[in-house]
Design a protein around this motif. Sequence first.
Motif, short mmCIF file in Angstrom:
data_model
loop_
_atom_site.label_atom_id
_atom_site.label_comp_id
_atom_site.label_asym_id
_atom_site.label_seq_id
_atom_site.Cartn_x
_atom_site.Cartn_y
_atom_site.Cartn_z
N GLN A 42 0.87 -1.18 0.00
CA GLN A 42 0.00 0.00 0.00
C GLN A 42 0.90 1.22 0.00
O GLN A 42 1.71 1.38 0.91
CB GLN A 42 -0.88 -0.01 1.26
CG GLN A 42 -1.78 1.18 1.41
CD GLN A 42 -2.98 1.10 0.49
OE1 GLN A 42 -3.35 0.04 0.03
NE2 GLN A 42 -3.58 2.24 0.20
N PRO A 43 0.81 2.09 -1.01
CA PRO A 43 1.70 3.26 -1.02
C PRO A 43 1.43 4.16 0.17
O PRO A 43 0.29 4.50 0.46
CB PRO A 43 1.38 3.96 -2.34
CG PRO A 43 0.10 3.39 -2.80
CD PRO A 43 -0.08 2.06 -2.15
N GLY A 44 2.49 4.51 0.88
CA GLY A 44 2.36 5.32 2.08
C GLY A 44 2.54 6.80 1.85
O GLY A 44 2.38 7.60 2.75
N ARG A 61 -0.34 -2.33 -11.87
CA ARG A 61 1.08 -2.47 -11.53
C ARG A 61 1.36 -2.10 -10.09
O ARG A 61 2.44 -2.34 -9.58
CB ARG A 61 1.93 -1.60 -12.46
CG ARG A 61 1.89 -2.18 -13.87
CD ARG A 61 2.83 -1.50 -14.80
NE ARG A 61 4.23 -1.65 -14.39
CZ ARG A 61 5.21 -1.05 -15.02
NH1 ARG A 61 4.97 -0.29 -16.04
NH2 ARG A 61 6.45 -1.21 -14.61
N GLY A 62 0.41 -1.48 -9.43
CA GLY A 62 0.57 -1.11 -8.02
C GLY A 62 0.97 0.34 -7.85
O GLY A 62 1.28 1.05 -8.81
N GLY A 63 0.94 0.76 -6.61
CA GLY A 63 1.32 2.13 -6.28
C GLY A 63 2.82 2.28 -6.19
O GLY A 63 3.54 1.33 -5.88
N ILE A 64 3.30 3.48 -6.45
CA ILE A 64 4.73 3.75 -6.38
C ILE A 64 5.14 3.86 -4.92
O ILE A 64 4.65 4.72 -4.19
CB ILE A 64 5.10 5.02 -7.16
CG1 ILE A 64 4.79 4.81 -8.64
CG2 ILE A 64 6.56 5.38 -6.94
CD1 ILE A 64 5.00 6.01 -9.50
N ASP A 65 6.00 2.95 -4.49
CA ASP A 65 6.42 2.87 -3.10
C ASP A 65 7.90 3.19 -2.91
O ASP A 65 8.33 3.42 -1.79
CB ASP A 65 6.20 1.45 -2.56
CG ASP A 65 4.73 1.10 -2.53
OD1 ASP A 65 4.00 1.72 -1.76
OD2 ASP A 65 4.32 0.21 -3.30
N GLU A 66 8.68 3.16 -3.98
CA GLU A 66 10.12 3.32 -3.85
C GLU A 66 10.66 4.25 -4.91
O GLU A 66 10.14 4.32 -6.02
CB GLU A 66 10.82 1.96 -3.99
CG GLU A 66 10.37 0.93 -2.99
CD GLU A 66 10.94 -0.44 -3.27
OE1 GLU A 66 11.89 -0.55 -4.07
OE2 GLU A 66 10.44 -1.40 -2.69
N ARG A 67 11.74 4.93 -4.56
CA ARG A 67 12.48 5.77 -5.50
C ARG A 67 13.92 5.32 -5.43
O ARG A 67 14.54 5.35 -4.36
CB ARG A 67 12.35 7.24 -5.09
CG ARG A 67 13.04 8.18 -6.05
CD ARG A 67 12.82 9.60 -5.61
NE ARG A 67 13.44 10.50 -6.56
CZ ARG A 67 13.52 11.80 -6.39
NH1 ARG A 67 13.00 12.36 -5.31
NH2 ARG A 67 14.10 12.55 -7.27
#
Length: 85
Positions: A42-44, A61-67
Amino acid sequence: MNTVTQLTTVKANTQSKVAAELSRTGGLLRLAPTWVPRSFLQPGLRIKLHPDDTYAYGAHRGGIDERWFASTTEARTKGVCRTRV
């Protein structure tokens, strides 16, 4: 400076290209970040994305969680996302 859409992935002859860029910029190597979606998280929103960009690659594809910065690892999200960063 190039925009992100003008950037390309370098796959061959990298040593000479990096050396040339370091010489051209006086020792500064600019790297583009990669935003990694994860379908199982779950993107925070801690990475300060605009709320409209949380699912920029689509909900499937899901939420962006990482950079990621300067990684040579391929991001794999359970058969859905394979992004070279």
